[in-house]
Design an enzyme around this catalytic site. Structure first.
Site, short mmCIF file in Angstrom:
data_model
loop_
_atom_site.label_atom_id
_atom_site.label_comp_id
_atom_site.label_asym_id
_atom_site.label_seq_id
_atom_site.Cartn_x
_atom_site.Cartn_y
_atom_site.Cartn_z
N ALA A 9 0.82 -1.21 0.00
CA ALA A 9 0.00 0.00 0.00
C ALA A 9 0.86 1.26 0.00
CB ALA A 9 -0.92 -0.01 1.22
N GLY A 11 2.37 2.61 -2.83
CA GLY A 11 2.45 3.27 -4.14
C GLY A 11 1.71 4.60 -4.15
N ARG A 15 -2.32 7.28 -11.23
CA ARG A 15 -3.45 7.33 -12.16
C ARG A 15 -4.75 7.80 -11.50
NH1 ARG A 15 -1.94 1.30 -14.14
NH2 ARG A 15 -0.86 1.38 -12.15
N THR A 80 7.08 -3.21 -6.46
CA THR A 80 6.36 -4.16 -5.59
C THR A 80 7.30 -5.16 -4.91
OG1 THR A 80 5.84 -5.36 -7.63
CG2 THR A 80 4.10 -4.00 -6.72
N ARG A 301 -26.50 6.22 7.00
CA ARG A 301 -25.10 6.63 6.90
C ARG A 301 -24.14 5.87 7.78
NH1 ARG A 301 -25.34 12.53 8.31
NH2 ARG A 301 -23.16 12.08 8.67
N ARG A 410 -45.92 25.66 19.94
CA ARG A 410 -46.48 26.37 18.80
C ARG A 410 -47.01 27.75 19.22
NH1 ARG A 410 -51.13 22.97 17.01
NH2 ARG A 410 -49.60 21.31 17.01
C1 UD1 Z 1 0.64 -5.19 -10.25
C2 UD1 Z 1 1.47 -6.37 -10.80
C3 UD1 Z 1 0.75 -6.94 -12.02
C4 UD1 Z 1 -0.65 -7.39 -11.62
C5 UD1 Z 1 -1.42 -6.24 -10.94
C6 UD1 Z 1 -2.71 -6.77 -10.32
C7 UD1 Z 1 3.86 -5.98 -10.35
C8 UD1 Z 1 5.13 -5.51 -10.93
N1 UD1 Z 1 2.79 -5.92 -11.17
O1 UD1 Z 1 0.57 -4.19 -11.26
O2 UD1 Z 1 1.48 -8.04 -12.55
O3 UD1 Z 1 -1.36 -7.85 -12.75
O4 UD1 Z 1 -0.65 -5.65 -9.87
O5 UD1 Z 1 -3.51 -5.74 -9.80
O6 UD1 Z 1 3.82 -6.39 -9.22
N2 UD1 Z 1 3.24 -0.64 -4.25
C9 UD1 Z 1 4.07 -0.47 -3.16
N3 UD1 Z 1 5.36 -0.04 -3.35
C10 UD1 Z 1 5.87 0.23 -4.60
C11 UD1 Z 1 5.01 0.03 -5.71
C12 UD1 Z 1 3.71 -0.40 -5.51
O7 UD1 Z 1 3.67 -0.71 -2.03
O8 UD1 Z 1 7.05 0.60 -4.66
C13 UD1 Z 1 1.86 -1.11 -4.04
C14 UD1 Z 1 0.79 -0.16 -4.56
O9 UD1 Z 1 0.41 0.76 -3.55
C15 UD1 Z 1 -0.35 -1.11 -4.92
C16 UD1 Z 1 0.35 -2.41 -5.24
O10 UD1 Z 1 1.67 -2.31 -4.73
O11 UD1 Z 1 -1.25 -1.32 -3.84
C17 UD1 Z 1 0.41 -2.69 -6.74
O12 UD1 Z 1 1.03 -1.60 -7.39
P1 UD1 Z 1 0.46 -1.02 -8.73
O13 UD1 Z 1 1.32 0.13 -9.14
O14 UD1 Z 1 -1.00 -0.83 -8.63
O15 UD1 Z 1 0.79 -2.23 -9.71
P2 UD1 Z 1 0.01 -2.67 -11.02
O16 UD1 Z 1 0.49 -1.84 -12.15
O17 UD1 Z 1 -1.43 -2.69 -10.75
MG MG Z 2 -2.70 -1.93 -9.26
#
Ligand code: UD1
Ligand code: MG
Length: 422
Positions: A9, A11, A15, A80, A301, A410
């Site tokens: 979590a 990243g 996007r 990742t 809610r 009232r």
């Molecule tokens: C990733 C996978 C892809 C898969 C897809 C599924 C890799 C390289 N790619 O791509 O093969 O099909 O998920 O949804 O693993 N994150 C970190 N630190 C980082 C980078 C990312 O914690 O340095 C976290 C992000 O917050 C996210 C998760 O890893 O929750 C996945 O990263 P994201 O950039 O969404 O990867 P995808 O392009 O979706």
């Molecule tokens: Mg993703």
């Protein structure tokens, strides 16, 4: 065997084009990360959430809501694979299994995760990756197989050849691994790819090179691994989650008059023979009993508990309220921070004035059994109305009321004859 979860979590979620970290974007007022943590909480004894981008906000959320989860900081965010390597110090002497999930994949279910782990165990796998088939696999990593159908590697869209791009089997981003056998891999991953990142997906090739038993578990319901990378993905995931919830409720005996216009959060329980009328929106955690009528156009809610045979009608908003059986609030009301007894009638246009904007304090309204509130009443909290008391229409109640009384504020009605003619 002991199982721990690692949830990625950190990243940025580029996007999403947002100031809020991606995993804290919400579906029905619950952050995406919360869904993932809830889905593993009965499977693992501890979760590690890798945080980086807006780490403080994410850490605060995890610490507040999840007692068996720890956060681990990843700075800078190099991919990742790099993210998972951050838990190496915490798991140095751990000899169990680790499941890795992404914080942006909220639709995965506990049931699927259990089947996935069973598959891993019954195949004596060292490393299992979850995959699924998408007719349109764009943006996901592709699962590349050998001629004999065994796993070869995972290739990211950005690194894929046109031939590889045509592959419809994709990486769900969920892995199960026997930690002791794989942990070495995290020191040896390289960033030699289009994104200059340390890819977690490279552990597949690493495992094969090191003669480990590496497998893919193909899951059928590809909806569950739907990953959220954009606002449009977020809207789609909300729809998918809602549809799943409505189907489950209908299977359990709840009537949903119009599933296309009804929104109900995963954390809402509803008893059989209750009817939900169109354009109703229910978010957060709620419990509704049997034989109730909710809506049309009702808004619940969260933290709402409604017992059997109650009616919450059109344009009624309810928040943080406990309502006992046979109580009605039929029209145009706001009911917040309340405890309401049984056989209570709340007239049209009743408002609980629960918030003081000067002190920013929220206060409670208590209505005991058999209370009848006339239309267009304002109950200025904190306030309590004892059993059986009636409040006249148009009243503003600022004091506690005794039982079986009539309260009315009232102004007297004046009729000035012929006023218009004169
Ligand atoms: C990733 C996978 C892809 C898969 C897809 C599924 C890799 C390289 N790619 O791509 O093969 O099909 O998920 O949804 O693993 N994150 C970190 N630190 C980082 C980078 C990312 O914690 O340095 C976290 C992000 O917050 C996210 C998760 O890893 O929750 C996945 O990263 P994201 O950039 O969404 O990867 P995808 O392009 O979706
Ligand atoms: Mg993703």
């Amino acid at each position: 065997m002991e199982i721990k979860a690692v949830i990625l979590a950190a990243g940025k979620g580029t996007r999403m084009k947002s100031n809020t970290p991606k995993v804290l974007h919400k579906i029905f007022e619950k952050p995406l990360l919360g869904y993932v943590l809830d889905n593993v909480k009965n499977i693992v004894n501890e979760s590690f959430v890798i945080v980086g981008h807006h780490a403080e906000e994410v850490t605060e959320y995890v610490q507040k809501e999840y007692k068996n989860a720890k956060t681990v900081l990843q700075t800078p965010q190099l991919g990742t694979g790099h993210a998972v390597s951050m838990v190496c110090p915490s798991l140095e002497n751990f000899d169990g299994q680790v499941i890795i999930l992404c914080g942006d994949t909220p639709l995965i279910t506990e049931d699927t995760l259990k089947k996935f782990i069973d598959y891993h165990n019954s195949n004596n796998s060292d490393l299992t990756v979850m995959s699924t088939i998408f007719e349109n696999p764009a943006n996901y990593g592709r699962i590349i197989r050998e001629k004999d159908n065994s796993l070869k590697c995972i290739v990211e869209e950005k690194d894929a050849t046109p031939e590889q791009k045509a592959v419809k089997e994709v990486n769900a981003g969920i892995y199960c691994l026997n930690w002791n056998k794989i942990k070495q891999a995290f020191c040896q991953l390289t960033s030699n790819n289009a994104q200059g990142e340390y890819y977690l997906t490279d552990i597949i090739e690493w495992g094969k090179k090191n003669n480990l038993n590496v497998n893919a578990y193909i899951m059928e319901n590809n909806e569950e691994i739907y990953g959220i990378n954009s606002r449009s993905n977020l809207a789609t995931a909300t729809k998918l989650m809602n549809k799943r919830k409505l189907n489950k409720l209908m299977d359990n005996g709840v009537t949903i008059v119009d599933p296309d216009s009804t929104w109900i959060s995963e954390d809402t329980e509803i008893g059989a023979d209750t009817t939900i009328y169109p354009a109703t929106y229910i978010e957060g955690k709620n419990k509704i009993g049997n034989n109730c009528k909710i809506g049309p156009c009702a808004h619940l809610r969260g933290d709402v508990e409604i017992a059997d045979n109650c009616k919450i009608g059109n344009f009624v908003e309810v928040k943080k309220a406990k309502i006992d059986h046979n109580t009605n609030a039929g029209h145009l009301s706001y009911i917040g921070d309340c405890e309401i007894g049984s056989n209570v009638n709340i007239g049209a246009g009743t408002i609980t004035a629960n918030y003081n904007p000067l002190t920013k304090v929220k206060s409670k309204t208590v209505l005991k059994n058999d209370v009848k509130i006339g239309s267009n009443t304002v109950l200025v909290a904190p306030v309590e109305v004892e059993e059986g008391t009636n409040v006249g229409a148009g009243s503003v109640i600022t004091k506690n009321l005794p039982s079986w009384a009539l309260a009315i504020t009232r102004a007297p009605l004046r009729i000035i004859e012929n006023w218009v003619r004169k």
